[in-house]
Design a protein around this motif. Structure first.
Motif, PDB file in Angstrom:
ATOM      1  N   THR A   1      25.176 -15.611 -62.564  1.00  0.00           N
ATOM      2  CA  THR A   1      26.612 -15.847 -62.484  1.00  0.00           C
ATOM      3  C   THR A   1      27.382 -14.863 -63.344  1.00  0.00           C
ATOM      4  O   THR A   1      28.425 -14.326 -62.930  1.00  0.00           O
ATOM      5  CB  THR A   1      26.939 -17.290 -62.920  1.00  0.00           C
ATOM      6  OG1 THR A   1      26.252 -18.214 -62.068  1.00  0.00           O
ATOM      7  CG2 THR A   1      28.435 -17.561 -62.831  1.00  0.00           C
ATOM      8  N   PHE A   2      26.899 -14.590 -64.559  1.00  0.00           N
ATOM      9  CA  PHE A   2      27.574 -13.639 -65.442  1.00  0.00           C
ATOM     10  C   PHE A   2      27.668 -12.270 -64.782  1.00  0.00           C
ATOM     11  O   PHE A   2      28.743 -11.665 -64.736  1.00  0.00           O
ATOM     12  CB  PHE A   2      26.823 -13.540 -66.772  1.00  0.00           C
ATOM     13  CG  PHE A   2      27.438 -12.566 -67.742  1.00  0.00           C
ATOM     14  CD1 PHE A   2      28.478 -12.959 -68.576  1.00  0.00           C
ATOM     15  CD2 PHE A   2      26.987 -11.250 -67.826  1.00  0.00           C
ATOM     16  CE1 PHE A   2      29.062 -12.058 -69.474  1.00  0.00           C
ATOM     17  CE2 PHE A   2      27.558 -10.350 -68.709  1.00  0.00           C
ATOM     18  CZ  PHE A   2      28.597 -10.757 -69.535  1.00  0.00           C
ATOM     19  N   TRP A   3      26.566 -11.770 -64.258  1.00  0.00           N
ATOM     20  CA  TRP A   3      26.582 -10.450 -63.631  1.00  0.00           C
ATOM     21  C   TRP A   3      27.450 -10.444 -62.375  1.00  0.00           C
ATOM     22  O   TRP A   3      28.186  -9.475 -62.131  1.00  0.00           O
ATOM     23  CB  TRP A   3      25.168 -10.009 -63.276  1.00  0.00           C
ATOM     24  CG  TRP A   3      24.299  -9.595 -64.417  1.00  0.00           C
ATOM     25  CD1 TRP A   3      23.025  -9.998 -64.680  1.00  0.00           C
ATOM     26  CD2 TRP A   3      24.613  -8.660 -65.471  1.00  0.00           C
ATOM     27  NE1 TRP A   3      22.531  -9.398 -65.800  1.00  0.00           N
ATOM     28  CE2 TRP A   3      23.487  -8.562 -66.317  1.00  0.00           C
ATOM     29  CE3 TRP A   3      25.743  -7.911 -65.779  1.00  0.00           C
ATOM     30  CZ2 TRP A   3      23.456  -7.748 -67.442  1.00  0.00           C
ATOM     31  CZ3 TRP A   3      25.724  -7.094 -66.902  1.00  0.00           C
ATOM     32  CH2 TRP A   3      24.594  -7.019 -67.713  1.00  0.00           C
ATOM     33  N   TYR A   4      27.384 -11.511 -61.597  1.00  0.00           N
ATOM     34  CA  TYR A   4      28.154 -11.549 -60.349  1.00  0.00           C
ATOM     35  C   TYR A   4      29.649 -11.542 -60.637  1.00  0.00           C
ATOM     36  O   TYR A   4      30.405 -10.758 -60.051  1.00  0.00           O
ATOM     37  CB  TYR A   4      27.774 -12.798 -59.544  1.00  0.00           C
ATOM     38  CG  TYR A   4      28.501 -12.910 -58.223  1.00  0.00           C
ATOM     39  CD1 TYR A   4      28.018 -12.274 -57.075  1.00  0.00           C
ATOM     40  CD2 TYR A   4      29.677 -13.656 -58.113  1.00  0.00           C
ATOM     41  CE1 TYR A   4      28.680 -12.368 -55.869  1.00  0.00           C
ATOM     42  CE2 TYR A   4      30.349 -13.752 -56.918  1.00  0.00           C
ATOM     43  CZ  TYR A   4      29.851 -13.113 -55.796  1.00  0.00           C
ATOM     44  OH  TYR A   4      30.518 -13.210 -54.598  1.00  0.00           O
ATOM     45  N   VAL A   5      30.087 -12.411 -61.535  1.00  0.00           N
ATOM     46  CA  VAL A   5      31.516 -12.493 -61.851  1.00  0.00           C
ATOM     47  C   VAL A   5      31.998 -11.202 -62.504  1.00  0.00           C
ATOM     48  O   VAL A   5      33.066 -10.677 -62.168  1.00  0.00           O
ATOM     49  CB  VAL A   5      31.791 -13.710 -62.755  1.00  0.00           C
ATOM     50  CG1 VAL A   5      33.245 -13.706 -63.228  1.00  0.00           C
ATOM     51  CG2 VAL A   5      31.483 -15.005 -62.018  1.00  0.00           C
ATOM     52  N   LEU A   6      31.200 -10.663 -63.434  1.00  0.00           N
ATOM     53  CA  LEU A   6      31.579  -9.417 -64.093  1.00  0.00           C
ATOM     54  C   LEU A   6      31.721  -8.286 -63.080  1.00  0.00           C
ATOM     55  O   LEU A   6      32.716  -7.543 -63.085  1.00  0.00           O
ATOM     56  CB  LEU A   6      30.540  -9.044 -65.157  1.00  0.00           C
ATOM     57  CG  LEU A   6      30.779  -7.720 -65.895  1.00  0.00           C
ATOM     58  CD1 LEU A   6      32.096  -7.755 -66.657  1.00  0.00           C
ATOM     59  CD2 LEU A   6      29.614  -7.416 -66.840  1.00  0.00           C
ATOM     60  N   GLY A   7      30.737  -8.148 -62.206  1.00  0.00           N
ATOM     61  CA  GLY A   7      30.785  -7.077 -61.217  1.00  0.00           C
ATOM     62  C   GLY A   7      31.946  -7.226 -60.251  1.00  0.00           C
ATOM     63  O   GLY A   7      32.638  -6.250 -59.919  1.00  0.00           O
ATOM     64  N   TYR A   8      32.183  -8.450 -59.794  1.00  0.00           N
ATOM     65  CA  TYR A   8      33.259  -8.686 -58.828  1.00  0.00           C
ATOM     66  C   TYR A   8      34.623  -8.371 -59.434  1.00  0.00           C
ATOM     67  O   TYR A   8      35.435  -7.650 -58.825  1.00  0.00           O
ATOM     68  CB  TYR A   8      33.211 -10.140 -58.349  1.00  0.00           C
ATOM     69  CG  TYR A   8      34.392 -10.533 -57.504  1.00  0.00           C
ATOM     70  CD1 TYR A   8      34.503 -10.130 -56.176  1.00  0.00           C
ATOM     71  CD2 TYR A   8      35.422 -11.304 -58.047  1.00  0.00           C
ATOM     72  CE1 TYR A   8      35.606 -10.479 -55.411  1.00  0.00           C
ATOM     73  CE2 TYR A   8      36.526 -11.652 -57.287  1.00  0.00           C
ATOM     74  CZ  TYR A   8      36.612 -11.246 -55.966  1.00  0.00           C
ATOM     75  OH  TYR A   8      37.701 -11.595 -55.216  1.00  0.00           O
TER      76      TYR A   8
ATOM     77  N   THR B   1      27.276  -5.123 -57.068  1.00  0.00           N
ATOM     78  CA  THR B   1      26.437  -4.179 -57.806  1.00  0.00           C
ATOM     79  C   THR B   1      27.246  -3.559 -58.944  1.00  0.00           C
ATOM     80  O   THR B   1      28.384  -3.129 -58.733  1.00  0.00           O
ATOM     81  CB  THR B   1      25.910  -3.074 -56.879  1.00  0.00           C
ATOM     82  OG1 THR B   1      25.104  -3.670 -55.854  1.00  0.00           O
ATOM     83  CG2 THR B   1      25.064  -2.070 -57.659  1.00  0.00           C
ATOM     84  N   ILE B   2      26.668  -3.552 -60.127  1.00  0.00           N
ATOM     85  CA  ILE B   2      27.311  -2.960 -61.296  1.00  0.00           C
ATOM     86  C   ILE B   2      26.647  -1.629 -61.607  1.00  0.00           C
ATOM     87  O   ILE B   2      25.432  -1.561 -61.815  1.00  0.00           O
ATOM     88  CB  ILE B   2      27.206  -3.880 -62.528  1.00  0.00           C
ATOM     89  CG1 ILE B   2      27.890  -5.222 -62.250  1.00  0.00           C
ATOM     90  CG2 ILE B   2      27.834  -3.224 -63.753  1.00  0.00           C
ATOM     91  CD1 ILE B   2      27.732  -6.220 -63.384  1.00  0.00           C
ATOM     92  N   GLU B   3      27.433  -0.568 -61.609  1.00  0.00           N
ATOM     93  CA  GLU B   3      26.976   0.756 -62.028  1.00  0.00           C
ATOM     94  C   GLU B   3      27.534   1.021 -63.430  1.00  0.00           C
ATOM     95  O   GLU B   3      28.747   1.104 -63.613  1.00  0.00           O
ATOM     96  CB  GLU B   3      27.478   1.823 -61.054  1.00  0.00           C
ATOM     97  CG  GLU B   3      27.044   1.642 -59.613  1.00  0.00           C
ATOM     98  CD  GLU B   3      25.622   2.096 -59.370  1.00  0.00           C
ATOM     99  OE1 GLU B   3      25.041   2.699 -60.297  1.00  0.00           O
ATOM    100  OE2 GLU B   3      25.106   1.865 -58.267  1.00  0.00           O
TER     101      GLU B   3
ATOM    102  N   THR C   1      22.246  -5.584 -59.457  1.00  0.00           N
ATOM    103  CA  THR C   1      22.817  -6.280 -58.304  1.00  0.00           C
ATOM    104  C   THR C   1      22.634  -7.779 -58.483  1.00  0.00           C
ATOM    105  O   THR C   1      21.538  -8.242 -58.789  1.00  0.00           O
ATOM    106  CB  THR C   1      22.152  -5.828 -56.995  1.00  0.00           C
ATOM    107  OG1 THR C   1      22.383  -4.423 -56.815  1.00  0.00           O
ATOM    108  CG2 THR C   1      22.728  -6.575 -55.802  1.00  0.00           C
ATOM    109  N   ALA C   2      23.718  -8.517 -58.325  1.00  0.00           N
ATOM    110  CA  ALA C   2      23.689  -9.976 -58.477  1.00  0.00           C
ATOM    111  C   ALA C   2      24.136 -10.627 -57.173  1.00  0.00           C
ATOM    112  O   ALA C   2      25.115 -10.194 -56.548  1.00  0.00           O
ATOM    113  CB  ALA C   2      24.591 -10.417 -59.624  1.00  0.00           C
TER     114      ALA C   2
END
Length: 323
Positions: free
Chosen positions: A35-42, A175-177, A153-154
């Motif tokens: 969830t942290f990675w998904y929300v941050l990336g979005y 996806t976070i780059e 990628t989350a």
């Protein structure tokens, strides 16, 4: 009411946000990390925020970001709100998630402060004697992704976000780059080399300190077994200074603080004049038509007044975001 600060594109910040009463609402598990990675990336993609480094501890998070378009308040609002609501849904709770204190935003003025704070973000679990190595933290941490120059990628967490065929509008995955900070944008390999060296040094210092005191790391197993509504038994220092800028060079800090002071003075003067004109019945249209000889223009970096009242702003001079 907080002091105004300029919101300028291209600025690099260290961001810190703490959970209510220092409770372990962000204690790592598979759902929280995803969830942290998904929300941050979005939210970062939505507002063109570059992510330099990130680490979600059990009761707070650290980010180093680059504000591409000068809209970090929008990013913080949506990231904090969406992360809190989604983790609350996972925990089965409804009350406040974040501490009542403001999100800490420290402007990083030079290359030394930018790499130093990136190492600070990544080494937070090591500094607190939770794990021996930065890459051993069981929650969200960007160190391995930065070191290996790979993305994260989350997938969309199913416990909170609706699927598209259920009229949901969130993407299936993000996806976070990770990017180098502004001072290293032309030499990302040098940033990775220095960052890796700083992390290794910090791990060594923490190990020596533990050897002197006999203290042991908590370890992954104990971290994951903590109850999410617990909190540390140690007392937290209160009423500490909350810096707004960081730089290795003393004069860079002084110049940045002076720029902020000039911005605050100009901003407060414009707010006072804006309020005075409104008290006298001058609408924004009347100002434009009847008082062109003295058009009110807020200083570059004004954000809230632009959003609320669409005031005019002085032109932004490229290069002023970084010292």
């Amino acid at each position: 009411m907080s002091r105004p600060r300029p919101v300028l594109p291209g600025t690099c910040y260290l961001v810190t946000r703490r959970c209510l009463e220092r409770r372990f609402f962000l204690r790592p598990d598979k759902v929280v990390t995803e969830t942290f990675w998904y929300v941050l990336g979005y939210v970062a993609q939505k507002y063109n925020i570059g992510i330099v480094a990130a680490c979600a501890m059990s009761n707070h998070y650290h980010l180093e970001i680059v504000d591409g378009h000068g809209c970090f308040p929008d990013f913080l609002r949506d990231f904090n709100a969406l992360l809190a609501r989604s983790i609350n849904a996972h925990r089965g709770r409804w009350e406040n998630f974040w501490s009542g204190t403001q999100t800490s935003m420290v402007q990083l003025l030079d290359g030394e402060s930018q790499v130093e704070k990136a190492a600070y973000v990544i080494c937070n679990p090591v500094k607190d004697d939770l794990v021996e190595f930065a890459h051993s933290w069981p929650g969200a941490t960007s160190f391995e992704a930065i070191r290996q120059r790979r993305s994260i990628t989350a997938k969309r967490p199913a416990h909170f976000f609706r699927r598209k065929n259920d009229q949901g509008r969130m993407p299936e995955s993000v996806t976070i780059e990770f990017i180098p900070p502004p001072a290293f944008k032309d030499d990302p390999e040098e940033f990775i080399r220095i960052l890796s060296s700083r992390v290794t040094e910090e791990e060594g210092r923490a190990r020596k300190a533990r050897n002197k005191t006999g203290r042991r790391v908590l370890g992954r197993k104990s971290i994951l077994s903590q109850r999410w509504n617990d909190r540390p038994s140690t007392l937290s220092l209160r009423r500490k200074l909350s810096p707004r800028v960081a730089a290795r060079n003393k004069w860079s800090r002084i110049e940045a603080l002076e720029r902020n002071r000039v911005f605050e003075d100009a901003y407060k003067a414009c707010v006072a004049e804006f309020a005075d004109r409104n008290r006298k019945g001058c609408t924004s249209e009347n100002q434009a038509l009847g008082t062109r000889q003295r058009k009110l223009a807020f200083p570059a970096g004004t954000w809230l007044m632009v959003r609320r009242y669409r005031v005019a702003v002085e032109p932004f001079a490229a290069g002023t975001a970084q010292a």
